[in-house]
Design an enzyme around this catalytic site. Sequence first.
Site, PDB file in Angstrom:
ATOM      1  N   LYS A   9       0.913  -1.154   0.018  1.00  0.00           N
ATOM      2  CA  LYS A   9       0.107   0.180   0.086  1.00  0.00           C
ATOM      3  C   LYS A   9       0.987   1.269   0.065  1.00  0.00           C
ATOM      4  CE  LYS A   9      -4.214   1.706   2.424  1.00  0.00           C
ATOM      5  NZ  LYS A   9      -5.154   1.599   1.400  1.00  0.00           N
TER       6      LYS A   9
HETATM    7  C1  LIG Z   1      -6.608   0.297  -3.885  1.00  0.00           C
HETATM    8  C2  LIG Z   1      -7.185  -0.112  -2.437  1.00  0.00           C
HETATM    9  N1  LIG Z   1      -7.675  -1.460  -2.662  1.00  0.00           N
HETATM   10  C3  LIG Z   1      -8.414  -2.142  -1.732  1.00  0.00           C
HETATM   11  C4  LIG Z   1      -8.485  -1.451  -0.527  1.00  0.00           C
HETATM   12  C5  LIG Z   1      -9.159  -2.277   0.608  1.00  0.00           C
HETATM   13  O1  LIG Z   1      -8.264  -2.757   1.709  1.00  0.00           O
HETATM   14  P1  LIG Z   1      -8.526  -2.925   3.089  1.00  0.00           P
HETATM   15  O2  LIG Z   1      -8.796  -1.526   3.616  1.00  0.00           O
HETATM   16  O3  LIG Z   1      -7.392  -3.284   3.626  1.00  0.00           O
HETATM   17  O4  LIG Z   1      -9.797  -3.650   3.221  1.00  0.00           O
HETATM   18  C6  LIG Z   1      -8.001  -0.107  -0.486  1.00  0.00           C
HETATM   19  C7  LIG Z   1      -8.005   0.465   1.107  1.00  0.00           C
HETATM   20  N2  LIG Z   1      -8.233   1.896   0.787  1.00  0.00           N
HETATM   21  C8  LIG Z   1      -8.126   2.815   1.964  1.00  0.00           C
HETATM   22  C9  LIG Z   1      -7.886   4.005   1.710  1.00  0.00           C
HETATM   23  C10 LIG Z   1      -8.859   5.008   1.524  1.00  0.00           C
HETATM   24  C11 LIG Z   1      -8.448   6.723   1.385  1.00  0.00           C
HETATM   25  O5  LIG Z   1      -9.356   7.239   0.649  1.00  0.00           O
HETATM   26  O6  LIG Z   1      -7.406   6.812   1.514  1.00  0.00           O
HETATM   27  C12 LIG Z   1      -9.005   2.648   3.199  1.00  0.00           C
HETATM   28  O7  LIG Z   1     -10.023   2.129   2.787  1.00  0.00           O
HETATM   29  O8  LIG Z   1      -8.903   2.908   4.233  1.00  0.00           O
HETATM   30  C13 LIG Z   1      -7.168   0.571  -1.351  1.00  0.00           C
HETATM   31  O9  LIG Z   1      -6.652   1.610  -1.326  1.00  0.00           O
END
Ligand SMILES: Cc1[nH+]cc(COP(=O)(O)O)c(CN[C@@H](CCC(=O)O)C(=O)O)c1O
Length: 305
Positions: free
Chosen positions: A158
């Site tokens: 990430k």
């Molecule tokens: C590209 C991406 N894909 C999938 C996810 C889901 O991952 P998880 O949170 O572990 O279930 C997130 C989280 N996106 C984060 C960033 C949001 C933001 O605007 O900054 C979040 O959901 O916290 C992503 O950024």
Amino acid sequence: MDDRDGVIWFDGEMVNWRDAKTHVLTHTLHYGMGVFEGVRAYEAEQGTSIFRLEAHTKRLFNSAKIMNMPMPFTPEQINEAQRAAVRENGLKSAYIRPMVFYGSEGMGLRADNLKAHIVVAAWEWGAYMGEENLKRGIKIATSSFTRHHPNITMTKAKSNGSYMNSMLALQEAISHGCDEALLLDTQGYVSEGSGENFFMVRDGVIYTPELTSALDGITRNTIIRLAHEAGYEVREKCITRDEVYIADEAFFTGTAAEVTPIRELDNRKIGSGSRGPITEILQAKYFDVVHGRSAEHLGWLTTVA
Ligand SMILES: Cc1[nH+]cc(COP(=O)(O)O)c(CN[C@@H](CCC(=O)O)C(=O)O)c1O
């Protein structure tokens, strides 16, 4: 965001929110090499609790390893920093943002004296796309931007810089009157949203893309576990955009997005054009779990007190 009151954990110390600053020649500000997490704390029956804290911290360290960034603190210290960030800001529920960045020790791609710094901030953040969309569902469009291939920005990390792709896709979707983008991978198969993982339901079977270009989402992992416990079959496969058009249901998952139903893709209603029944069941289960109402999943919660 910089005019708030409160404290932010910065390299091992709690500093006043407004003093948590960095120099304009901070390396990550220029080149984007940094990693971060999005974590949520919820009001729960046993007190404010962080959902899957260890999994998020583990992914933060994995992201740093993938990016070859040396971590100056231990996972235990970062777990405690997140608990303290919620507790010392007096938050009953919170969105928590740990972020690792290279400082202003040097400039240029060849800088060899860079030091990794870590901040942990926490603030109140409600439904990512609005409470009404958690029920009504959102309108999305297939993006003209392609999701990264792992050999471009290594998508299991990430990483800060990979979110330019997300912002470009999201801004394009919003400019076309949509709430979110659906990004395809370099082979043209469904990858994920700009900040969420993707699921669809067809004939009672739940599908989600294989983890090639998509982030290994913790909410995705949670929903797959809850779906199995509820007796649903979950298949990870290559998904084409036209399969989504004829799906019965679709939804996004993410820490910020939680479980957000998708009502329309590319001007085509998905199923009934609102939150589907299996989506509703999984969404309700998810909210039970994060609020400590699910006895079998209390191990996923870490109190901040
Ligand atoms: C590209 C991406 N894909 C999938 C996810 C889901 O991952 P998880 O949170 O572990 O279930 C997130 C989280 N996106 C984060 C960033 C949001 C933001 O605007 O900054 C979040 O959901 O916290 C992503 O950024």
